[in-house]
Design a protein around this motif. Structure first.
Motif, PDB file in Angstrom:
ATOM      1  N   SER A 132     -10.079  38.437  44.997  1.00  0.00           N
ATOM      2  CA  SER A 132     -10.724  37.256  45.572  1.00  0.00           C
ATOM      3  C   SER A 132     -10.125  36.990  46.946  1.00  0.00           C
ATOM      4  CB  SER A 132     -10.498  36.038  44.683  1.00  0.00           C
ATOM      5  OG  SER A 132      -9.138  35.626  44.764  1.00  0.00           O
ATOM      6  N   GLY A 133     -10.610  35.954  47.598  1.00  0.00           N
ATOM      7  CA  GLY A 133     -10.004  35.545  48.856  1.00  0.00           C
ATOM      8  C   GLY A 133      -8.534  35.221  48.686  1.00  0.00           C
ATOM      9  N   ALA A 172     -18.193  43.605  47.323  1.00  0.00           N
ATOM     10  CA  ALA A 172     -18.177  42.150  47.147  1.00  0.00           C
ATOM     11  C   ALA A 172     -19.434  41.778  46.384  1.00  0.00           C
ATOM     12  CB  ALA A 172     -18.149  41.444  48.492  1.00  0.00           C
ATOM     13  N   THR A 213     -19.923  34.976  46.717  1.00  0.00           N
ATOM     14  CA  THR A 213     -18.939  34.085  47.300  1.00  0.00           C
ATOM     15  C   THR A 213     -18.924  32.765  46.538  1.00  0.00           C
ATOM     16  OG1 THR A 213     -18.112  33.098  49.353  1.00  0.00           O
ATOM     17  CG2 THR A 213     -20.477  33.059  49.030  1.00  0.00           C
ATOM     18  N   ASP A 214     -17.780  32.219  46.444  1.00  0.00           N
ATOM     19  CA  ASP A 214     -17.527  30.962  45.775  1.00  0.00           C
ATOM     20  C   ASP A 214     -17.025  30.015  46.865  1.00  0.00           C
ATOM     21  OD1 ASP A 214     -17.033  29.103  43.817  1.00  0.00           O
ATOM     22  OD2 ASP A 214     -15.492  30.254  42.782  1.00  0.00           O
ATOM     23  N   TYR A 215     -16.748  28.788  46.505  1.00  0.00           N
ATOM     24  CA  TYR A 215     -16.194  27.848  47.478  1.00  0.00           C
ATOM     25  C   TYR A 215     -15.077  27.047  46.832  1.00  0.00           C
ATOM     26  CZ  TYR A 215     -20.140  28.904  50.484  1.00  0.00           C
ATOM     27  OH  TYR A 215     -21.051  29.568  51.269  1.00  0.00           O
ATOM     28  N   SER A 270     -17.761  23.691  51.358  1.00  0.00           N
ATOM     29  CA  SER A 270     -18.811  24.488  51.981  1.00  0.00           C
ATOM     30  C   SER A 270     -19.338  23.749  53.204  1.00  0.00           C
ATOM     31  CB  SER A 270     -19.956  24.739  50.991  1.00  0.00           C
ATOM     32  OG  SER A 270     -20.422  23.517  50.447  1.00  0.00           O
ATOM     33  N   PRO A 299     -14.686  29.303  52.034  1.00  0.00           N
ATOM     34  CA  PRO A 299     -15.420  30.226  51.155  1.00  0.00           C
ATOM     35  C   PRO A 299     -14.442  31.155  50.444  1.00  0.00           C
ATOM     36  CG  PRO A 299     -15.599  30.931  53.435  1.00  0.00           C
ATOM     37  CD  PRO A 299     -14.817  29.644  53.446  1.00  0.00           C
ATOM     38  N   ILE A 345     -14.461  34.820  48.709  1.00  0.00           N
ATOM     39  CA  ILE A 345     -15.136  36.071  48.369  1.00  0.00           C
ATOM     40  C   ILE A 345     -14.637  36.576  47.023  1.00  0.00           C
ATOM     41  CG2 ILE A 345     -13.408  37.388  49.658  1.00  0.00           C
ATOM     42  CD1 ILE A 345     -15.482  39.490  50.223  1.00  0.00           C
ATOM     43  N   ARG A 346     -15.536  37.220  46.264  1.00  0.00           N
ATOM     44  CA  ARG A 346     -15.145  37.845  44.997  1.00  0.00           C
ATOM     45  C   ARG A 346     -15.668  39.273  44.959  1.00  0.00           C
ATOM     46  NH1 ARG A 346     -12.298  34.781  41.971  1.00  0.00           N
ATOM     47  NH2 ARG A 346     -12.482  32.518  42.044  1.00  0.00           N
ATOM     48  N   PHE A 388     -23.467  37.415  48.340  1.00  0.00           N
ATOM     49  CA  PHE A 388     -22.609  37.967  49.380  1.00  0.00           C
ATOM     50  C   PHE A 388     -22.381  39.426  49.028  1.00  0.00           C
ATOM     51  CE2 PHE A 388     -18.646  38.858  51.646  1.00  0.00           C
ATOM     52  CZ  PHE A 388     -18.912  38.299  52.891  1.00  0.00           C
ATOM     53  N   GLN A 432     -10.242  39.566  57.350  1.00  0.00           N
ATOM     54  CA  GLN A 432      -9.840  38.362  56.619  1.00  0.00           C
ATOM     55  C   GLN A 432      -8.333  38.293  56.451  1.00  0.00           C
ATOM     56  OE1 GLN A 432     -12.297  36.002  56.720  1.00  0.00           O
ATOM     57  NE2 GLN A 432     -11.784  35.513  54.612  1.00  0.00           N
TER      58      GLN A 432
END
Length: 326
Positions: free
Chosen positions: A95-96, A120, A123-125, A229, A253, A255-256, A297, A311
């Motif tokens: 994840s991020g 990927a 995306t989550d937040y 977001s 955000p 990312i996953r 995403f 990132q």
């Protein structure tokens, strides 16, 4: 004539070998490593892949999900690189938060270049939540109480100081002029544990990711005060206000996705890349992604590799601002 026949046979053999190299079949055994205990974001990322692969019949046997908690991804990362670098059928979720930890050197001697970044899937937040019966009805309520007395609010999250959950909370603290070092912050392992602590009234707020809250939104047990977001999200999440609309400049955000071991062959890597390209276009995958509160995403292969490395570089600069990286 003999030389011509020999050359022809050699050319045919090379052609057959090349065709065989590209005609790789699906791995016999597949496994997704979730680098935390069950119930958090890594778990849902693996389950998304597990169910989607099974429903689309992309693999013959169900994918196994294995939990490998420790260091918010560090234990799993080290295991893949050092012990299981060439396993074609094994993918690991990231994840991020994983990238943030990599930017701070928290994965030990291994860095961002030591695995093959694969795909990927959404995306989550980031978000902040309280119990449904909490006296804090809005983010402003919570932050005013926190500003007045930083010790009155205990924040809980599924990661340690310097993690993305800590960073999101620290950025909120900075928004109201509170030194992040004065926060009462409790680190848990994985996204499920802080929710349990919140429901048990051991902490006052959870800093986490919105997808981890989706299962609880229907039960009237938890109130999400803000999502990080740019704009309000669609569907059942449309009622959740953004931090920005409440006057707090915080967008985060998450990312996953998945990576493979460094010694997985290029042909095997390509098989997975192609599999994800097909999978992400199916209705089955889109349905499972939506059910888990993720938003579209789709990045794969070299595009994802470039995104991840940028990132990590950006996160390193943010971490430096809090004295967490050199």
């Amino acid at each position: 004539m003999k030389k011509i026949i020999t050359r022809t046979l050699t050319a045919t053999a090379l052609l057959l070998a090349a065709n065989q190299a590209f005609a790789i079949e699906a791995p016999d055994r597949t496994e997704c490593i979730a680098p935390a205990k069950p119930g958090g974001g890594f778990d849902l990322t693996c389950k998304l892949l597990q169910v989607s692969l099974q429903e689309t019949k992309a693999i013959n046997k169900p994918m196994r999900v294995t939990y490998m908690p420790g260091g918010v991804g560090a234990v799993a990362y080290n295991a893949i690189v050092a012990q299981r670098p060439a396993e074609f059928g094994t993918v690991a979720a990231f994840s991020g938060g994983s990238l943030l930890n990599l930017s701070q050197g928290k994965f030990g001697r291994y860095g961002v270049d030591d695995v093959k970044w694969l795909a990927a899937v959404g995306t989550d937040y980031g978000m902040i939540a309280v119990r449904a019966d909490s006296p804090y009805k809005t983010l402003k309520d919570l932050m005013e109480a926190f500003k007045k007395d930083p010790t009155s609010v205990v924040f809980g999250a599924g990661a340690s100081i310097g993690s993305q959950d800590w960073m999101k909370t620290a950025l909120l603290a900075r928004e109201v002029g509170v030194d992040p070092r004065k926060m009462r912050y409790v680190a848990f392992e994985g996204g499920g544990e802080p929710v349990t602590a919140l429901l048990g009234n051991h902490i006052q707020a959870v800093s986490g990711d919105l997808s981890e809250m989706v299962p609880y939104l229907q039960g009237d047990k938890i109130r999400v005060l803000a999502v990080y977001s740019e704009e309000r999200l669609p569907g059942q999440l449309a009622e959740v206000p953004t931090a920005k609309e409440q006057g707090y400049n915080l967008v985060w955000p998450v990312i996953r996705g998945f990576y493979l071991g460094p010694k997985v062959s290029d042909e095997e890597y390509q098989w997975w890349t192609d599999a994800f390209a097909k999978l992400q276009q199916t209705e089955e995958f889109k349905k499972q992604r939506d059910l888990r509160g993720l938003f579209e995403f789709n990045l794969r292969g070299k595009e994802l590799d470039a995104y991840v490395k940028k990132q990590v570089s950006d996160y390193r600069e943010q971490a430096k601002a809090f004295g967490l990286a050199k």
